[in-house]
Design an enzyme around this catalytic site. Structure first.
Site, PDB file in Angstrom:
ATOM      1  N   SER A 178       0.352  -8.058  -1.172  1.00 46.27           N
ATOM      2  CA  SER A 178      -0.042  -8.137   0.332  1.00 46.27           C
ATOM      3  C   SER A 178      -0.495  -9.230   0.826  1.00 46.27           C
ATOM      4  O   SER A 178      -1.034 -10.263   0.229  1.00 46.27           O
ATOM      5  CB  SER A 178      -1.029  -6.799   0.508  1.00 46.27           C
ATOM      6  OG  SER A 178      -2.169  -6.908   0.190  1.00 46.27           O
TER       7      SER A 178
ATOM      8  N   ARG B 290      -8.113 -16.074  -0.125  1.00 47.11           N
ATOM      9  CA  ARG B 290      -9.135 -15.108   0.155  1.00 47.11           C
ATOM     10  C   ARG B 290     -10.369 -15.599  -0.240  1.00 47.11           C
ATOM     11  O   ARG B 290     -10.742 -16.188  -1.328  1.00 47.11           O
ATOM     12  CB  ARG B 290      -8.654 -13.698  -0.695  1.00 47.11           C
ATOM     13  CG  ARG B 290      -7.761 -12.732  -0.183  1.00 47.11           C
ATOM     14  CD  ARG B 290      -7.208 -11.694  -0.929  1.00 47.11           C
ATOM     15  NE  ARG B 290      -6.854 -12.176  -2.125  1.00 47.11           N
ATOM     16  CZ  ARG B 290      -6.926 -11.420  -3.021  1.00 47.11           C
ATOM     17  NH1 ARG B 290      -6.993 -10.255  -3.086  1.00 47.11           N
ATOM     18  NH2 ARG B 290      -6.346 -11.861  -4.296  1.00 47.11           N
TER      19      ARG B 290
ATOM     20  N   GLU C 191      -5.221 -12.401 -11.780  1.00 45.67           N
ATOM     21  CA  GLU C 191      -4.264 -11.272 -12.197  1.00 45.67           C
ATOM     22  C   GLU C 191      -2.818 -11.750 -11.620  1.00 45.67           C
ATOM     23  O   GLU C 191      -2.483 -12.753 -10.660  1.00 45.67           O
ATOM     24  CB  GLU C 191      -4.626 -10.300 -11.785  1.00 45.67           C
ATOM     25  CG  GLU C 191      -4.663  -9.971 -10.106  1.00 45.67           C
ATOM     26  CD  GLU C 191      -4.641  -8.569  -9.721  1.00 45.67           C
ATOM     27  OE1 GLU C 191      -4.050  -7.772 -10.357  1.00 45.67           O
ATOM     28  OE2 GLU C 191      -4.853  -8.588  -8.285  1.00 45.67           O
TER      29      GLU C 191
ATOM     30  N   ASN D  73       0.617  -9.834  -9.660  1.00 44.70           N
ATOM     31  CA  ASN D  73       0.769  -8.783  -9.043  1.00 44.70           C
ATOM     32  C   ASN D  73       2.311  -8.538  -8.862  1.00 44.70           C
ATOM     33  O   ASN D  73       2.899  -9.630  -8.506  1.00 44.70           O
ATOM     34  CB  ASN D  73       0.206  -8.939  -7.713  1.00 44.70           C
ATOM     35  CG  ASN D  73      -1.331  -8.918  -7.640  1.00 44.70           C
ATOM     36  OD1 ASN D  73      -2.089  -8.084  -7.710  1.00 44.70           O
ATOM     37  ND2 ASN D  73      -1.826 -10.108  -7.217  1.00 44.70           N
TER      38      ASN D  73
ATOM     39  N   GLU E 243      -4.775  -1.303  -9.870  1.00 45.86           N
ATOM     40  CA  GLU E 243      -4.576  -2.283  -8.954  1.00 45.86           C
ATOM     41  C   GLU E 243      -5.347  -1.828  -7.605  1.00 45.86           C
ATOM     42  O   GLU E 243      -5.556  -0.797  -7.462  1.00 45.86           O
ATOM     43  CB  GLU E 243      -3.126  -2.302  -8.519  1.00 45.86           C
ATOM     44  CG  GLU E 243      -1.972  -2.927  -9.667  1.00 45.86           C
ATOM     45  CD  GLU E 243      -2.403  -4.131 -10.343  1.00 45.86           C
ATOM     46  OE1 GLU E 243      -2.956  -5.081  -9.559  1.00 45.86           O
ATOM     47  OE2 GLU E 243      -2.361  -4.084 -11.406  1.00 45.86           O
ATOM     48  N   GLY E 244      -5.665  -2.863  -6.902  1.00 49.72           N
ATOM     49  CA  GLY E 244      -5.940  -2.572  -5.387  1.00 49.72           C
ATOM     50  C   GLY E 244      -7.777  -2.787  -5.076  1.00 49.72           C
ATOM     51  O   GLY E 244      -8.026  -2.467  -4.190  1.00 49.72           O
TER      52      GLY E 244
ATOM     53  N   ARG F  91       2.734 -11.996  -6.575  1.00 49.63           N
ATOM     54  CA  ARG F  91       1.714 -12.987  -6.078  1.00 49.63           C
ATOM     55  C   ARG F  91       0.838 -13.357  -7.324  1.00 49.63           C
ATOM     56  O   ARG F  91       0.403 -12.395  -7.994  1.00 49.63           O
ATOM     57  CB  ARG F  91       0.913 -12.436  -5.130  1.00 49.63           C
ATOM     58  CG  ARG F  91      -0.079 -13.395  -4.366  1.00 49.63           C
ATOM     59  CD  ARG F  91      -1.036 -12.844  -3.312  1.00 49.63           C
ATOM     60  NE  ARG F  91      -2.066 -12.153  -3.748  1.00 49.63           N
ATOM     61  CZ  ARG F  91      -2.534 -11.100  -3.611  1.00 49.63           C
ATOM     62  NH1 ARG F  91      -2.080 -10.450  -2.392  1.00 49.63           N
ATOM     63  NH2 ARG F  91      -3.509 -10.330  -4.166  1.00 49.63           N
TER      64      ARG F  91
ATOM     65  N   LYS G  45      -2.445  -5.009 -16.269  1.00 47.05           N
ATOM     66  CA  LYS G  45      -3.637  -5.824 -16.805  1.00 47.05           C
ATOM     67  C   LYS G  45      -3.310  -6.215 -18.287  1.00 47.05           C
ATOM     68  O   LYS G  45      -3.505  -7.273 -18.929  1.00 47.05           O
ATOM     69  CB  LYS G  45      -4.887  -5.385 -16.612  1.00 47.05           C
ATOM     70  CG  LYS G  45      -5.089  -4.925 -14.884  1.00 47.05           C
ATOM     71  CD  LYS G  45      -5.788  -6.286 -14.327  1.00 47.05           C
ATOM     72  CE  LYS G  45      -6.238  -5.965 -12.730  1.00 47.05           C
ATOM     73  NZ  LYS G  45      -5.443  -5.304 -11.982  1.00 47.05           N
TER      74      LYS G  45
ATOM     75  N   LYS H  28     -11.778  -4.642 -17.167  1.00 49.50           N
ATOM     76  CA  LYS H  28     -10.841  -4.323 -16.117  1.00 49.50           C
ATOM     77  C   LYS H  28      -9.933  -2.923 -16.677  1.00 49.50           C
ATOM     78  O   LYS H  28      -9.339  -2.990 -18.005  1.00 49.50           O
ATOM     79  CB  LYS H  28      -9.735  -5.072 -15.774  1.00 49.50           C
ATOM     80  CG  LYS H  28     -10.353  -6.466 -15.392  1.00 49.50           C
ATOM     81  CD  LYS H  28      -9.337  -7.292 -14.774  1.00 49.50           C
ATOM     82  CE  LYS H  28      -9.953  -8.579 -14.420  1.00 49.50           C
ATOM     83  NZ  LYS H  28      -8.973  -9.752 -13.621  1.00 49.50           N
TER      84      LYS H  28
END
Ligand code: ADP
Ligand code: MG
Length: 520
Positions: free
Chosen positions: A162, A496, A155, A157, A413-414, A133, A336, A409
């Site tokens: 998800s 989102r 970013e 992924n 992740e997450g 993604r 990253k 950063k």
């Protein structure tokens, strides 16, 4: 007509709001647009019997049609780029960069160690599956008066991407609310401005393609897909929607286990290294199930590896004959740091012989005609190492005024790991300078503003306000160790939305809302 001339979302009378809210809540619960409640809302959830609707934007957020199309069209180029990086073609380049950060980042070091260990034994599975993604925000150059808007990548992924299931559901919800008349008349929301979102079925189809490519079991007649999940996952329905699609569309069975359960429930066949799973609910005498594909919805962060056994479990899965989604190499390609090297501004001192030269990688791994389009999605990202570019970035980060325009950063992740603006200076000063090179410094993406929405979170009620959207585009890619690609598709999208005042946008972390787009 422009957006500015139109009130959006349209105003609602109390009766209209009531109808919208009841319609939304029931549709969501009836269709699995749901999450398990946060313990702060429902402290005890015996038998996981309680679910609540997902945090949702009640209206689809306006998104420029042209940028939506652009972000979706570039996805197959990104898929190819990352597949090639995570193959024998890119391994040397990737490994060089990973070894540098491994010296300051224990988690990356552990992953790299397991990768090398398994590589030395020889890989028995040559195929890799990526359910990727790529995330974007709309950027408006603050300097230009008449500046064009562009999508800039937040970013990329490569593990546990998800919300594909919930993304499809929220798009269906918005269409449903329009059909039943729950939205007051608005020239903006029309059936043709709400695009379909195939993320749920497209991602399931990707898993099915890997399953089919694995072929018949070499040890067992029964094959299945294994979902590696977190024990306390609240976003379980998003994952279940993929599982149910696999069963309904492809007749493929899935099983869910945690890292902790891997050594108790799985073994490797000594000759073929087939990954054999014995579900506790089946009689001990029954044949084991041969796992065709391991789909990681856990393992992306250090929190999932609580004991050395968890690292052994990761190695065990990596050396198995199952197709991994993703392999460790693919997970590392999504660091990253790799994004930073690709998107770093070209400094006058960089030469063609510099083996970190991103231009070489793009030329080698992306179709020539697509490189300018790829680059137009990059926001400048700097290293914080001792190179000349790194020194320049350090001076930007150590001055609270210039730091205001950046995000710092770590290789994580997450959500919830970044440091924003002037806090960067203070943070860097609080850690040893030797650790700075484990971080990247990214220019803040500046959205145009002026978008409002109405958002609802179970237990926290309704909120109206200015919002910032982050568009994710999914990709499915199946490739082999040599870099030969057999499947490469764009696979739906996710919006989102977060309140303008929020820096992070994590939906699960409690900052964001799943949303759909209305194209303008
Ligand atoms: P994670 O791996 O934790 O999801 P991200 O790079 O996606 O890390 O950053 C988390 C959030 O921080 C994003 O969803 C976005 O809201 C915000 N963010 C990240 N990079 C930028 C940026 N360059 N400009 C503005 N906001 C950003
Ligand atoms: Mg993110």
């Amino acid at each position: 007509m422009t957006m500015a001339q139109t009130q959006y979302p349209p105003n609602l009378t109390p009766d209209q709001l009531h109808f919208l809210l009841t319609s939304f809540a029931d549709w969501s619960l009836a269709h699995g647009l749901a999450v398990r409640p946060q313990p702060s809302l429902i402290p005890e959830n015996p038998g996981n019997a309680i679910a609540v609707h997902a945090p949702v934007a009640l209206f689809p957020s306006p998104f420029p049609r042209k940028l939506f199309k652009e972000a979706r069209e570039i996805q197959t180029v990104y898929n190819e780029l990352y597949a090639k990086i995570a193959s024998e073609q890119g391994e040397e380049w990737l490994g060089g960069i990973i070894e540098e950060i491994a010296s300051v980042d224990d988690f990356i070091a552990q992953l790299w160690k397991v990768y090398k260990e398994v590589k030395a034994e020889g890989f028995v599975q040559h195929l890799s599956l990526g359910l990727f993604r790529s995330d974007y925000m709309i950027h408006k150059n603050p300097k230009g008066s008449n500046a064009e808007l562009a999508v800039h990548q937040v970013e990329f992924n490569t593990i546990s991407s998800s919300f594909g299931g919930l993304a499809t559901r929220v798009s269906q919800l918005h269409k449903h609310l329009l059909r039943i008349g729950a939205y007051p008349d608005s020239p903006i929301i029309t059936p043709s401005s709400l695009p379909d979102n195939p993320a749920m079925t497209d991602l399931a189809d990707g898993l099915a393609e890997a399953h089919k490519a694995y072929g018949p079991g070499v040890v067992s007649k029964t094959t299945a897909i294994l979902f590696l999940v977190q024990g306390d996952e609240r976003n379980a329905f998003d994952q279940r929607l993929l599982e149910y699609s696999l069963l309904e569309r492809h007749d493929i069975t899935t099983h869910r286990i945690t890292f902790f359960e891997v050594p108790h429930l799985t073994t490797l066949d000594p000759t073929t290294k087939a990954l054999l799973y014995r579900p506790p609910h089946l009689p001990v005498s029954s044949d084991p199930i041969e796992i065709s594909t391991v789909y990681f919805r856990a393992g992306y962060g250090p929190g999932d590896y609580t004991t050395p056994t968890d690292w052994s479990s990761r190695a065990h899965l990596e050396r198995s004959r199952a197709i991994k989604c993703p392999t460790i190499l693919t997970q590392l390609a999504g660091s990253k740091k790799i994004q930073q090297v690709l998107a770093q501004p070209i400094s006058p001192s960089s030469s063609a012989t510099n083996d970190n030269n991103p231009a070489d990688i793009l030329n080698n791994f992306a179709p020539k005609v697509s490189i300018p389009r790829l680059k137009s999605t990059f926001a400048p990202i700097y290293p914080l190492d001792s190179t000349r570019l790194g020194q320049h970035a350090r001076s930007l980060a150590l001055n609270p005024t210039t730091a205001e325009n950046y995000v710092l950063k770590p290789q994580r992740e997450g959500g919830g790991n970044n440091i924003y603006g002037s806090k960067i200076t203070e943070f860097l000063r609080s850690i040893p300078e030797t650790h700075w090179s484990g971080y990247i410094l990214m220019e803040k993406i500046v959205p145009p503003g002026g978008t409002e929405n109405l958002m609802v979170r179970a237990g926290a009620g309704l909120k109206r306000g200015e919002v910032i959207g982050e568009l994710g585009v999914y990709g499915v890619c199946l490739w082999d160790l040599k870099g030969g690609i057999t499947v490469n598709r764009e696979a739906g999208w996710l919006l989102r939305t977060k309140g303008k005042e929020s820096e992070e946008g994590g939906v699960a972390a409690g900052f964001g809302y799943v949303d759909g787009v209305v194209l303008v």
